[in-house]
Enzyme design. Sequence first.
Site, mmCIF file in Angstrom:
data_model
loop_
_atom_site.group_PDB
_atom_site.id
_atom_site.type_symbol
_atom_site.label_atom_id
_atom_site.label_comp_id
_atom_site.label_asym_id
_atom_site.label_seq_id
_atom_site.Cartn_x
_atom_site.Cartn_y
_atom_site.Cartn_z
ATOM 1 N N THR A 45 0.820 -1.215 0.000
ATOM 2 C CA THR A 45 0.000 0.000 0.000
ATOM 3 C C THR A 45 0.851 1.261 0.000
ATOM 4 O O THR A 45 0.429 2.300 -0.504
ATOM 5 C CB THR A 45 -0.927 -0.015 1.241
ATOM 6 O OG1 THR A 45 -1.600 -1.278 1.274
ATOM 7 C CG2 THR A 45 -1.934 1.106 1.206
ATOM 8 N N TYR A 133 5.869 -11.765 5.387
ATOM 9 C CA TYR A 133 4.776 -11.191 4.587
ATOM 10 C C TYR A 133 4.501 -12.156 3.433
ATOM 11 O O TYR A 133 5.241 -12.208 2.458
ATOM 12 C CB TYR A 133 5.179 -9.810 4.072
ATOM 13 C CG TYR A 133 4.149 -9.069 3.247
ATOM 14 C CD1 TYR A 133 2.855 -9.545 3.061
ATOM 15 C CD2 TYR A 133 4.468 -7.865 2.644
ATOM 16 C CE1 TYR A 133 1.919 -8.842 2.311
ATOM 17 C CE2 TYR A 133 3.543 -7.150 1.891
ATOM 18 C CZ TYR A 133 2.276 -7.650 1.724
ATOM 19 O OH TYR A 133 1.362 -6.953 0.967
ATOM 20 N N LYS A 161 2.086 -12.301 8.143
ATOM 21 C CA LYS A 161 0.969 -11.531 7.583
ATOM 22 C C LYS A 161 0.453 -12.363 6.421
ATOM 23 O O LYS A 161 1.145 -12.560 5.418
ATOM 24 C CB LYS A 161 1.478 -10.166 7.111
ATOM 25 C CG LYS A 161 0.519 -9.400 6.261
ATOM 26 C CD LYS A 161 0.997 -7.966 6.159
ATOM 27 C CE LYS A 161 0.735 -7.350 4.802
ATOM 28 N NZ LYS A 161 -0.611 -7.530 4.294
ATOM 29 N N SER A 204 -5.004 -2.203 3.698
ATOM 30 C CA SER A 204 -4.987 -0.889 3.031
ATOM 31 C C SER A 204 -6.229 -0.063 3.339
ATOM 32 O O SER A 204 -6.145 1.145 3.546
ATOM 33 C CB SER A 204 -4.887 -1.086 1.519
ATOM 34 O OG SER A 204 -6.076 -1.704 1.032
HETATM 35 O O1 NGF Z 1 -3.155 -4.127 -1.335
HETATM 36 C C1 NGF Z 1 -3.076 -5.315 -1.220
HETATM 37 C C2 NGF Z 1 -2.578 -6.109 -2.359
HETATM 38 N N1 NGF Z 1 -3.454 -5.994 -0.147
HETATM 39 C C3 NGF Z 1 -3.861 -5.290 1.052
HETATM 40 C C4 NGF Z 1 -2.961 -5.664 2.171
HETATM 41 O O2 NGF Z 1 -2.872 -7.049 2.332
HETATM 42 C C5 NGF Z 1 -1.607 -5.078 1.755
HETATM 43 C C6 NGF Z 1 -5.303 -5.503 1.390
HETATM 44 O O3 NGF Z 1 -5.585 -4.636 2.448
HETATM 45 C C7 NGF Z 1 -0.779 -4.704 2.810
HETATM 46 O O4 NGF Z 1 -1.019 -4.986 3.928
HETATM 47 C C8 NGF Z 1 0.419 -3.958 2.441
HETATM 48 O O5 NGF Z 1 0.321 -2.784 2.128
HETATM 49 O O6 NGF Z 1 1.485 -4.553 2.428
HETATM 50 C C9 NGF Z 1 -6.183 -5.184 0.190
HETATM 51 O O7 NGF Z 1 -5.832 -3.942 -0.376
HETATM 52 C C10 NGF Z 1 -7.653 -5.146 0.560
HETATM 53 O O8 NGF Z 1 -7.996 -6.319 1.220
HETATM 54 C C11 NGF Z 1 -8.496 -4.965 -0.693
HETATM 55 O O9 NGF Z 1 -8.417 -6.110 -1.510
HETATM 56 O O10 NGF Z 1 -3.394 -7.147 -2.554
#
Ligand code: NGF
Length: 288
Positions: A45, A133, A161, A204
């Site tokens: 994100t 991760y 994670k 995110s």
């Molecule tokens: O954005 C992503 C990519 N995944 C996020 C999260 O797992 C990413 C998820 O919140 C995260 O934690 C990071 O920034 O490393 C999704 O955006 C959300 O569930 C909508 O699908 O997949």
Amino acid sequence: MKGIITALMVSYDQDGNLNEKGLREIIRYNVDVCKVDGLYVNGSTGENFMISTEEKKEIFRITKDEVKGQVPLIAQVGSVNLREAIDLAKYATDLGYDALSAVTPFYYKFNFNEIKHYYNSIINAVDNKMIIYSIPFLTGVNMSLDQFAELFENEKIIGVKFTAGDFYLLERMRKKFPEKLIYGGFDEMLLPATVLGIDGAIGSTFNVNGQRARQIFELGKQGKIEEAREIQHVTNDLISEILDNGLYQTIKEMLKEKGVDAGFCREPMEKLSEERIAKARSIAKNHL
Ligand code: NGF
């Protein structure tokens, strides 16, 4: 480090330069308004895989400075360049980050011995803790229960994670590793992951929807499943509109609608058309 942890957005200006003022505003909004339990810095994100090492360090530094100890901080330092990952791990540890995290090394189809070497090299170089991760749908790296067990033999590797929909594996992990921290990664599946016993979630959409996420998590933990499901429904109405309109760009426009200088995404991510900006603003008005 349990509970609702925001995968922190980062503000970039029209030309893609880091916007410190905007980043500080995003942090404040998360801590003061969304009231999240922690921040996960330089994850997907944060557009981490499109920025330089110096920019990553700058984001770690600004975030640590702005948070002033109000919530725990996790630094995502993973990189296919292992030397960069170790350098970032040392930098974030020296700043006082509470834990590190590293995406599984991707692109080159590393074998498991290489993945294990990567994690042990990063975490054994510093006096800190590591959260794996795992995000197989983006990295292509799928690890088995036994492979997680082998990584967890290093006591400095304290959790994972888990951004995946394989809830059978999630359940097996919960049973086999009761002492490790397991974080959900898909915000749209927060409730089922909570029912399976996650310790927290990193996402995110918590940048704008952190309060509902907390309700889902707390109600789910208390076994109030019907109430939690109603909030997950509302949340998923929101998330599906965000995903349809462009994930990170839409969250940034929603933050702008709330008065936060969230800026733009880094190229090659595209800028939203006027029509999609209007859509993002209306999602914020209707759902936040
Ligand atoms: O954005 C992503 C990519 N995944 C996020 C999260 O797992 C990413 C998820 O919140 C995260 O934690 C990071 O920034 O490393 C999704 O955006 C959300 O569930 C909508 O699908 O997949």
